[in-house]
Design a protein around this motif. Structure first.
Motif, PDB file in Angstrom:
ATOM      1  N   ALA A  82       0.829  -1.210   0.000  1.00 27.50           N
ATOM      2  CA  ALA A  82       0.000   0.000   0.000  1.00 27.50           C
ATOM      3  C   ALA A  82       0.856   1.249   0.000  1.00 27.50           C
ATOM      4  O   ALA A  82       0.543   2.225  -0.660  1.00 27.50           O
ATOM      5  CB  ALA A  82      -0.899  -0.004   1.232  1.00 27.50           C
ATOM      6  N   CYS A  83       1.931   1.201   0.746  1.00 28.83           N
ATOM      7  CA  CYS A  83       2.738   2.409   0.878  1.00 28.83           C
ATOM      8  C   CYS A  83       3.686   2.600  -0.294  1.00 28.83           C
ATOM      9  O   CYS A  83       3.992   3.712  -0.670  1.00 28.83           O
ATOM     10  CB  CYS A  83       3.517   2.364   2.183  1.00 28.83           C
ATOM     11  N   SER A  86       0.889   2.524  -5.263  1.00 32.89           N
ATOM     12  CA  SER A  86      -0.537   2.841  -5.209  1.00 32.89           C
ATOM     13  C   SER A  86      -1.328   1.881  -6.099  1.00 32.89           C
ATOM     14  O   SER A  86      -2.524   1.722  -5.932  1.00 32.89           O
ATOM     15  CB  SER A  86      -0.778   4.288  -5.613  1.00 32.89           C
ATOM     16  N   CYS A 278      -8.483   6.160  10.334  1.00 29.55           N
ATOM     17  CA  CYS A 278      -7.487   5.760   9.347  1.00 29.55           C
ATOM     18  C   CYS A 278      -6.168   6.497   9.598  1.00 29.55           C
ATOM     19  O   CYS A 278      -5.093   5.894   9.562  1.00 29.55           O
ATOM     20  CB  CYS A 278      -7.997   6.047   7.953  1.00 29.55           C
ATOM     21  N   LEU A 282      -2.550   4.858  10.518  1.00 32.74           N
ATOM     22  CA  LEU A 282      -1.399   5.039   9.634  1.00 32.74           C
ATOM     23  C   LEU A 282      -0.296   5.890  10.261  1.00 32.74           C
ATOM     24  O   LEU A 282       0.777   6.010   9.703  1.00 32.74           O
ATOM     25  CB  LEU A 282      -1.857   5.634   8.297  1.00 32.74           C
ATOM     26  N   ASN A 309     -11.042   3.877   4.830  1.00 30.97           N
ATOM     27  CA  ASN A 309     -10.786   2.501   4.388  1.00 30.97           C
ATOM     28  C   ASN A 309     -11.391   1.493   5.354  1.00 30.97           C
ATOM     29  O   ASN A 309     -11.256   1.624   6.564  1.00 30.97           O
ATOM     30  CB  ASN A 309      -9.282   2.265   4.298  1.00 30.97           C
ATOM     31  N   PHE A 314      -4.983  -0.547   3.471  1.00 31.10           N
ATOM     32  CA  PHE A 314      -4.571   0.642   4.216  1.00 31.10           C
ATOM     33  C   PHE A 314      -4.977   0.595   5.687  1.00 31.10           C
ATOM     34  O   PHE A 314      -4.396   1.271   6.517  1.00 31.10           O
ATOM     35  CB  PHE A 314      -5.170   1.910   3.583  1.00 31.10           C
ATOM     36  N   ARG A 315      -6.061  -0.118   5.984  1.00 33.34           N
ATOM     37  CA  ARG A 315      -6.527  -0.185   7.375  1.00 33.34           C
ATOM     38  C   ARG A 315      -7.295  -1.480   7.595  1.00 33.34           C
ATOM     39  O   ARG A 315      -8.321  -1.718   6.942  1.00 33.34           O
ATOM     40  CB  ARG A 315      -7.457   1.011   7.684  1.00 33.34           C
TER      41      ARG A 315
END
Ligand SMILES: [Zn+2]
Length: 411
Positions: A82-83, A86, A278, A282, A309, A314-315
């Protein structure tokens, strides 16, 4: 003749007052009468909600429905993806057929919408993902789900226009499939150019904007300030939303710098969506704390809180429940007094409705009959207790009861 008469409700209004023990009469999808001791003989159905809280239905103003429930079991791997990339979908879905991808997005997205409805949310603004493997399939799914769930949840597409699909998506926009113009200018090499592109499309199609903005801990508000400047220049006051805006609460941000941006944002009636849970999650991936909600509210800026999310890369958390997001927001921002908890309730109801440009929203005669009956006496109780949603009513239809969806209105 009323379709349904709810008796004895405590009505929560936008000015944070509570009107106790009133009856609400609903007919043809609207609230037609509010008062004491309305005649039960005039109603086809009477529901006793004595001393229960009634709030307008919740609105989730920033989600990524299409990606929800795609969290795979290898958390580390998936978070790195994810990081770093994209287009994480391309690593996972590269050998899937179009039909398989459609089915997967359809199944996961339906689960999100049904969970939203069970928890009293009847409008969702969703950002759509376009990638090499997904192409424009997520948009097709959302258009199909808009129809299937039209009596349960208003799905609003927030469309960004990646260059590879721009022509196709502009065509879809002409066909009325975009509800908001979205974008990620802060991730582009030239954020001003990307912001101008977004405003250009919004102006061309007369659409409001909802942009991801400043998802970092950097003391750099150039992107946010530029969106404010463009909002003023294009006379789009009240029709622009910035999501995240975590730069405003960057570590050690000079207070004058923060204040100046907030002052300018208030001048153009900017909407802000905070994605508290979120951003809290993060934070550990390089701090990305939630934006400065209290300072924004104090400046009379319209702030909504949303889910962002749901159990994706992402979460890994999220229940599509805005009472839960509200509780997390209250905790993150020390909003524990009655007054502040009511502000939080407004962030998932009245403020969210303004952000979504929802019409005829509220608990007055003539409004759309879309409200939740919660197993609580006051809004602050509802947040603290995470109260059960006893009844969810949308446009006069009883669409869910005690967490179970009434499926008779599916199309
Ligand atoms: Zn987002």
């Amino acid at each position: 003749m009323y379709d349904i008469l709810f008796t004895g409700a405590n009505l929560y209004h936008k000015d944070m007052t509570l009107a106790m023990n009133l009856d609400i009469a609903v007919s043809d999808g609207r609230i037609v009468e509010i008062g004491n001791n309305l005649n039960v003989k005039n109603a086809k159905r009477v529901i006793d909600v004595q001393n229960k809280l009634v709030v307008p239905t919740f609105m989730d103003t920033h989600m990524h429905i299409d990606k929800a429930f795609t969290m795979n079991n290898d958390e580390t791997k998936s978070l790195i993806a994810a990081c770093d990339n994209s287009n994480w979908t391309d690593a996972y879905y590269f050998d899937w057929t179009e039909e398989q991808i459609y089915d997967e997005i359809y199944r996961n997205s339906s689960k999100v919408i049904e969970n939203c409805v069970r928890h009293g949310t009847t409008l969702v603004k969703t950002n759509l993902l376009f990638s090499k493997s997904w192409r424009t399939i997520a948009l097709d799914v959302m258009e199909d789900l808009k129809k299937r769930y039209k009596n349960y949840c208003d799905i609003k597409n927030v469309m960004n226009y990646p260059p590879e699909y721009k022509e196709e998506l502009i065509r879809a926009t002409k066909e009325g499939k975009a509800d908001f113009v979205g974008g990620y200018p802060h991730l582009c090499p030239d954020h001003e150019l990307e912001t101008r592109n977004c405003f250009e499309i919004a102006k061309e199609f007369d659409l409001p904007l909802d942009l991801h903005c400043d998802e970092s801990d950097c003391i750099n508000l150039n992107n946010f300030n530029y969106i404010i400047e463009m909002t003023r220049k294009e006379k789009m006051e009240g029709k622009v939303t910035c999501g995240h805006v975590t730069g405003l609460s960057a570590t050690n941000i000079p207070i004058e710098m923060q204040k100046e941006s907030i002052r300018r944002a208030a001048e153009v009636d900017m909407n802000i969506t905070t994605l508290t849970s979120c951003n809290m999650y993060l934070m550990n991936m390089g701090r990305r704390g939630p934006t400065c909600v209290r300072q924004l509210l104090d400046a009379n800026i319209n702030v909504a809180v949303a889910s962002d999310n749901i159990r994706d890369t992402f979460r890994p958390f999220g229940n599509c429940d805005l009472l839960e997001e509200g509780l997390l927001t209250a905790q993150a921002h020390k909003m524990g007094t009655t007054e502040l908890l009511r502000k939080v309730m407004n962030m998932v109801t009245y403020n969210a409705a303004k952000n979504a440009l929802a019409q005829d929203y509220g608990l007055d005669v003539g409004c759309r009959a879309s409200f939740n009956v919660l197993d609580a006496v006051t809004p602050e109780d509802a947040i603290l207790d995470q109260s059960e949603k006893l009844f969810v009513v949308k446009d006069g239809r009883l669409i869910a009861e005690k967490g179970t969806i009434n499926r008779e209105f599916l199309v």
